[in-house]
Scaffold this motif. Structure first.
Motif, short mmCIF file in Angstrom:
data_model
loop_
_atom_site.label_atom_id
_atom_site.label_comp_id
_atom_site.label_asym_id
_atom_site.label_seq_id
_atom_site.Cartn_x
_atom_site.Cartn_y
_atom_site.Cartn_z
N LEU A 77 60.08 136.41 -60.26
CA LEU A 77 61.05 136.91 -59.29
C LEU A 77 62.07 135.85 -58.92
O LEU A 77 63.28 136.09 -58.92
CB LEU A 77 60.33 137.40 -58.03
N ILE A 78 61.61 134.66 -58.65
CA ILE A 78 62.50 133.58 -58.23
C ILE A 78 63.46 133.19 -59.35
O ILE A 78 64.65 132.99 -59.11
CB ILE A 78 61.68 132.37 -57.74
N ARG A 79 62.98 133.11 -60.56
CA ARG A 79 63.86 132.75 -61.68
C ARG A 79 65.00 133.75 -61.84
O ARG A 79 66.12 133.38 -62.16
CB ARG A 79 63.06 132.67 -62.98
N VAL A 80 64.71 135.02 -61.59
CA VAL A 80 65.72 136.06 -61.78
C VAL A 80 66.65 136.18 -60.59
O VAL A 80 67.87 136.27 -60.74
CB VAL A 80 65.02 137.42 -62.05
N ILE A 81 66.11 136.16 -59.37
CA ILE A 81 66.90 136.47 -58.18
C ILE A 81 67.60 135.25 -57.58
O ILE A 81 68.80 135.27 -57.38
CB ILE A 81 66.01 137.15 -57.12
N GLN A 82 66.85 134.24 -57.25
CA GLN A 82 67.44 133.08 -56.59
C GLN A 82 66.72 131.82 -57.04
O GLN A 82 65.77 131.39 -56.40
CB GLN A 82 67.36 133.22 -55.07
N PRO A 83 67.18 131.20 -58.09
CA PRO A 83 66.47 130.04 -58.62
C PRO A 83 66.45 128.82 -57.69
O PRO A 83 65.67 127.91 -57.91
CB PRO A 83 67.22 129.72 -59.92
N GLU A 84 67.24 128.81 -56.63
CA GLU A 84 67.22 127.66 -55.72
C GLU A 84 66.13 127.77 -54.65
O GLU A 84 65.98 126.89 -53.83
CB GLU A 84 68.60 127.46 -55.07
N ILE A 85 65.36 128.83 -54.66
CA ILE A 85 64.26 129.00 -53.71
C ILE A 85 63.01 128.34 -54.27
O ILE A 85 62.72 128.43 -55.47
CB ILE A 85 63.99 130.49 -53.43
N HIS A 86 62.26 127.66 -53.41
CA HIS A 86 61.04 126.96 -53.82
C HIS A 86 59.85 127.47 -53.01
O HIS A 86 59.95 127.66 -51.80
CB HIS A 86 61.19 125.46 -53.59
N LEU A 87 58.73 127.65 -53.68
CA LEU A 87 57.49 128.01 -53.03
C LEU A 87 56.93 126.77 -52.34
O LEU A 87 56.73 125.75 -52.99
CB LEU A 87 56.49 128.54 -54.07
N ILE A 88 56.71 126.85 -51.03
CA ILE A 88 56.21 125.68 -50.30
C ILE A 88 54.76 125.82 -49.86
O ILE A 88 54.11 124.84 -49.56
CB ILE A 88 57.10 125.33 -49.09
N SER A 89 54.26 127.05 -49.83
CA SER A 89 52.87 127.24 -49.43
C SER A 89 52.38 128.61 -49.91
O SER A 89 53.17 129.55 -49.99
CB SER A 89 52.74 127.14 -47.91
N ALA A 90 51.09 128.69 -50.20
CA ALA A 90 50.50 129.95 -50.63
C ALA A 90 49.03 129.96 -50.23
O ALA A 90 48.38 128.92 -50.20
CB ALA A 90 50.65 130.11 -52.14
N TRP A 91 48.52 131.14 -49.91
CA TRP A 91 47.12 131.29 -49.50
C TRP A 91 46.48 132.43 -50.25
O TRP A 91 47.13 133.39 -50.63
CB TRP A 91 47.02 131.59 -48.01
N ASN A 92 45.17 132.35 -50.41
CA ASN A 92 44.38 133.41 -51.00
C ASN A 92 43.85 134.27 -49.85
O ASN A 92 42.94 133.86 -49.13
CB ASN A 92 43.23 132.82 -51.82
#
Length: 81
Positions: free
Chosen positions: A20-35
């Motif tokens: 999704l990020i590569r297609v829509i907005q490549p300048e966005i970075h994932l900073i945190s994720a949880w299970n």
């Protein structure tokens, strides 16, 4: 330089995030994720509904992100690439 504007996006699959990020907005970075379960995602959608921009996108300030992080501390954090 663009101002940092935090966004919250809930996805169930890390590959889905990267695609999704590569297609829509490549300048966005994932900073945190949880299970966490889909039920938790639904709860978070309700909690932050006033900040919803579109679909899964939320416009959160630093205080909101701290609140989100504090709530999510009880869940396993996923290593961010």
């Amino acid at each position: 330089m663009a101002q940092f504007k935090p966004k919250c996006l809930a996805l169930t699959d890390r590959n889905q995030w990267h695609n999704l990020i590569r297609v829509i907005q490549p300048e966005i970075h994932l900073i945190s994720a949880w299970n966490a379960s889909m039920e938790i995602e639904k709860d978070l959608h309700k909690e932050f509904d006033l900040f919803r921009v579109r679909g899964e996108w939320f416009d959160l300030n630093i205080r909101d992100l701290e609140r989100l992080n504090n709530y999510m501390l009880k869940f396993e954090r996923i290593k961010v690439l």
